[in-house]
Design an enzyme around this catalytic site. Structure first.
Site, short mmCIF file in Angstrom:
data_model
loop_
_atom_site.label_atom_id
_atom_site.label_comp_id
_atom_site.label_asym_id
_atom_site.label_seq_id
_atom_site.Cartn_x
_atom_site.Cartn_y
_atom_site.Cartn_z
CB THR A 103 28.10 59.91 -28.63
OG1 THR A 103 27.71 60.42 -29.69
CG2 THR A 103 28.99 58.97 -29.06
CB CYS A 135 22.48 59.31 -2.83
SG CYS A 135 23.44 57.80 -2.72
C1 LIG Z 1 19.51 52.07 -4.05
C2 LIG Z 1 20.24 53.29 -4.83
N1 LIG Z 1 19.60 53.84 -5.78
C3 LIG Z 1 19.95 54.67 -6.91
C4 LIG Z 1 21.23 55.35 -6.47
C5 LIG Z 1 21.75 56.35 -7.38
O1 LIG Z 1 22.93 55.68 -7.95
P1 LIG Z 1 23.99 56.68 -8.82
O2 LIG Z 1 24.91 57.02 -7.94
O3 LIG Z 1 24.79 55.66 -9.79
O4 LIG Z 1 23.18 57.75 -9.61
C6 LIG Z 1 22.12 54.69 -5.43
C7 LIG Z 1 23.49 55.27 -4.99
O5 LIG Z 1 23.67 55.39 -3.86
C8 LIG Z 1 21.41 53.77 -4.47
O6 LIG Z 1 21.74 53.37 -3.35
#
Ligand SMILES: Cc1ncc(COP(=O)(O)O)c(C=O)c1O
Length: 381
Positions: free
Chosen positions: A235, A323
């Site tokens: 959804t 990340c």
């Molecule tokens: C270049 C890049 N790709 C992908 C991502 C991942 O995105 P999300 O945090 O929305 O999962 C990031 C997050 O920092 C990013 O800088």
């Protein structure tokens, strides 16, 4: 407190919050429901889709709403590569680079490990640039996808996407545009697919898009009710889609002015940091870089210690990628640029907002604070 970690995430913009709120309350319907409440939600979702499509220069039907950049990258890499392999009846080949976000790299690793794909990681220059001719040289008859970051999240290097797009021929080019959104044009890149994350541009985390041209076969990763034209079941978050569309439209409308204003500020900051500290080195490309991104190494320090000193001075920044949570390994991006591991450990990244008024940041005062933080770490050793 001065927050200079906008590449990690951004606050939700007031206009975005205002636009999405009604879809959490009175406009709460399920877009798949066949009654007026559902139809209203479906209409709001269709509007959001069309608005996103207009910004990226694709058709509304090309827009797949996802939970963020990671999911968009996974869907692009696995979805396009697996669909090609299924059609060919054999594992295929994917081209990427060693400086990509983990969402790309780990998806490629998965294809190699689980599905027997071949992956070519085209090397980058010392400033993190990919040579389009090297991409062309890596192409094979069975290449299913070229997946490249439009702009790098750690060092801000912007790739020659027009050069790469011109060389991939029939092979679909996927651009991870998560960091590019709001700074660089998203339409007319020549890409067949584009990933965007809402939380980097003033929409909430948990919102994202994979824009993928309808002619590109795509194997879904999430199976279920067949939403998003069968490409992403589940959804839909109408409020999330409205938030992302609003943020993306605002970012696009403000893009040229923000890039010029913030770019000038960042250039002044970089020059002042480099002149304040002899050990400071700019990482990434001095010319082809995101306007809001400045990243350095400070040999003889530890990045973590400099960050703590900066925070004591009211400045919040990061060592590179937020990340890979809890990661203490030196950055794979800096290593791929040929930086020694002990120097890579000293990395600090400052990423500025698209929208901050120019008066709110004094680049010279900021550089002085950075210089003082580095000096404090060095004298403490
Ligand atoms: C270049 C890049 N790709 C992908 C991502 C991942 O995105 P999300 O945090 O929305 O999962 C990031 C997050 O920092 C990013 O800088």
């Amino acid at each position: 407190m001065l927050y200079l970690d906008h590449a990690a995430t951004t606050p939700v913009r007031p206009e975005v919050l205002q636009a999405m709120l009604p879809h959490l309350t009175e406009g709460f319907g399920n877009p798949s429901s066949h009654h007026t409440v559902g139809e209203r939600a479906a209409q709001a979702l269709a509007d959001a889709r069309a608005r996103v499509a207009a910004v990226v220069g694709m058709r509304a039907g090309d827009i797949v709403f996802t939970s963020g950049g990671t999911e968009a990258d996974n869907l692009a890499v696995k979805g396009i590569a697996l669909a090609a392999a299924l059609r060919a009846g054999a594992p295929a080949h994917v081209i990427t680079s060693p400086i990509e976000h983990e969402a790309i790299l780990a998806s490629c690793d998965f294809l190699e490990r689980v599905h027997g794909f071949a992956v070519t990681r085209v090397p980058v220059s010392a400033t993190g640039r990919i040579d389009p001719d090297a991409v062309a040289a890596a192409l094979r008859p069975e290449t299913a996808l070229v997946s490249i970051g439009y702009a790098n999240n750690e060092i801000g290097t912007v790739q020659d996407v027009a050069g790469i797009a011109a060389r991939v021929g029939r092979v679909p080019l996927h651009l991870d545009a998560v960091q590019a959104a709001g700074w660089l044009p998203l339409a007319g890149t020549g890409a067949a697919a584009l990933s965007i994350a809402g939380h980097k541009i003033g929409a909430p985390a948990g919102t994202g898009v994979l824009a993928v041209r309808g002619r590109i076969p795509l194997e879904p990763l999430l199976h279920g009710g067949g939403q998003e034209r069968g490409r992403r079941s589940g959804t839909e978050s109408v409020a999330g889609a409205v938030a992302l569309a609003t943020a993306l439209e605002l970012a696009e409308a403000e893009r040229a002015a923000a890039a010029a204003r913030v770019g000038a500020q960042t250039d002044a900051f970089i020059a002042a940091v480099l002149s304040a500290r002899p050990e400071a080195r700019l990482t990434g490309d001095p010319v082809h870089r995101l306007p809001g991104s400045a990243s350095f190494t400070f040999a003889g320090t530890s990045g973590e210690a400099v960050l703590l000193e900066l925070e004591r001075r009211g400045i919040v920044s990061s060592s590179g990628s937020a990340c890979a949570a809890g990661d203490t390994e030196p950055s794979h991006v800096l290593l791929a640029c040929g930086i020694a591991p002990e120097v890579a450990h000293t990395a600090v990244r400052f990423t500025f907002a698209h929208g901050a008024p120019a008066s709110s940041i004094d680049p010279l005062a900021l550089a002085a604070a950075v210089g003082a933080a580095v000096a404090a770490v060095r004298s403490g050793e």
